[in-house]
Design an enzyme around this catalytic site. Structure first.
Site, short mmCIF file in Angstrom:
data_model
loop_
_atom_site.label_atom_id
_atom_site.label_comp_id
_atom_site.label_asym_id
_atom_site.label_seq_id
_atom_site.Cartn_x
_atom_site.Cartn_y
_atom_site.Cartn_z
N LYS A 42 -9.30 2.38 -1.98
CA LYS A 42 -9.56 1.87 -0.63
C LYS A 42 -10.88 2.37 -0.06
O LYS A 42 -11.15 3.58 -0.07
CB LYS A 42 -8.40 2.29 0.28
CG LYS A 42 -8.45 1.73 1.69
CD LYS A 42 -7.18 2.15 2.44
CE LYS A 42 -7.06 1.59 3.83
NZ LYS A 42 -5.77 1.99 4.46
N GLU B 219 0.86 -1.20 0.00
CA GLU B 219 0.00 0.00 0.00
C GLU B 219 0.89 1.25 0.00
O GLU B 219 1.91 1.27 0.69
CB GLU B 219 -0.84 -0.01 1.29
CG GLU B 219 -1.66 1.25 1.53
CD GLU B 219 -2.23 1.33 2.96
OE1 GLU B 219 -1.58 0.82 3.90
OE2 GLU B 219 -3.32 1.90 3.11
N CYS C 225 -5.06 -2.80 2.78
CA CYS C 225 -4.76 -2.73 4.22
C CYS C 225 -5.96 -2.95 5.12
O CYS C 225 -6.39 -4.07 5.33
CB CYS C 225 -4.04 -1.43 4.56
SG CYS C 225 -3.36 -1.53 6.24
#
Ligand code: CDT
Length: 303
Positions: free
Chosen positions: A126, A46, A171
């Site tokens: 994300k 990430e 994540c």
């Protein structure tokens, strides 16, 4: 068998002062290692290109924007794309994206999947942004993802790529079963994700000793419960005084870790992944069509 050989390219810390070209050089070194050991796909973490700046309170708009990429590839990242094309190796790259959309500047925590020809196959932004949106000086370091990024607006698509059905998350998404299930429902056979996970969580320090456990627990459960391979890749080590966990790994659809990094630095681990190993799980224990009971799951989307 449908074998795809994959490298998990863990990165060690990136100093605040480190430039994009310096980082890209490190990425290319890992990409070459991957190619030399037969990888078709190399997965980077990430926000791969810089130090993880959400750990800092940044007031100046221009200073903040300097942590973002306005184009991909850019002049600075093009060498990575060119090397991937030359080697015939695809890659997954997390980066912070600044775009003009809906007539305004928008910032996302983004990942792309790039094919062996160096062309972008797909993009994910994300969705589960951890942390807080205001300066909280009581913390030893900040976690300002809710301030610096908008919630991703692309959902969780999958792509036919690298011989199978491939999806991405980023994540904190890995801790949420809903994220896994949305990919699982689309038949994902391979899930790629990067993470920046500090060992210390100032809100729950009593869990610091469990940081690696919770990381693997989430990804192994996601793999097993959805019958997919998972490649989870860390930015690890002490970055600007903040320790981030490593433990980058490749997980089989059985939930077993088949390769795992042992350092907190730049390290490539690889595995020959048989995408068909997902079939026994998808056809039996987690045969969604036969066994799911969505009529009893409404609460999940209604609150
Ligand atoms: N980058 C990222 O999403 N990190 C978060 C930190 C959580 S802080 C409780 C993670 O879920 O690993």
């Amino acid at each position: 068998p449908r074998i795809v050989t994959i490298g998990a390219a863990q990165m060690g810390p990136i100093a605040r002062s480190e430039s994009r070209p310096q980082v890209v050089e490190r990425l290319i070194a890992l990409l070459r290692q991957g190619a030399a050991t037969g990888c078709e796909l190399v997965v980077f973490p990430e926000a791969t290109l810089t130090a993880f700046f959400p750990h800092w309170w940044i007031e100046d708009a221009a200073e903040l924007d300097a942590w973002f990429e306005r184009e991909m590839p850019s002049n600075e990242t093009a060498p990575l794309f060119n090397e991937a094309r030359r080697l015939g190796v695809g890659f997954h790259l997390g980066y912070c994206e600044l775009v003009e959309e809906e007539g305004r500047q928008r910032r996302f925590n983004t990942a792309i999947l790039v094919g062996k020809d160096g062309q972008v196959i797909g993009k994910y932004r994300k969705i589960h942004l951890p942390g807080h949106a205001e300066h909280e000086p009581w913390r030893p370091f900040q976690n300002l993802e809710k301030r610096y990024f908008e919630v991703g607006n692309l959902g969780w698509p999958v792509w036919r790529a690298f011989g199978g059905v491939t999806g991405m998350m980023i994540c904190n998404d890995r801790r949420w079963p809903e994220a896994w299930r949305v990919l699982g429902l689309q038949g994902a056979e391979l899930v790629l994700l990067g993470y920046n996970t500090p060992r210390h969580d100032p809100t729950t320090p009593q869990h610091d000793r469990l940081a690696e456990f919770h990381n693997h627990l989430s990804m192994q459960a996601g793999a097993y419960q959805n019958g997919c391979w998972v490649v989870g890749v860390a930015k690890a080590g002490v970055e600007e005084g903040i320790e981030q966990i490593g433990g980058s790994c490749i997980i089989a659809p059985t939930g077993e870790i088949v390769a795992q990094a042992i350092t907190a630095g730049d390290e490539l681990v690889m595995a020959r992944c048989d995408l068909d190993a997902a079939n026994p799980i998808k056809r039996n224990i987690f045969n969604f069509a036969r066994h799911r009971r969505p009529e009893h799951y409404r609460m999940i989307v209604e609150r």
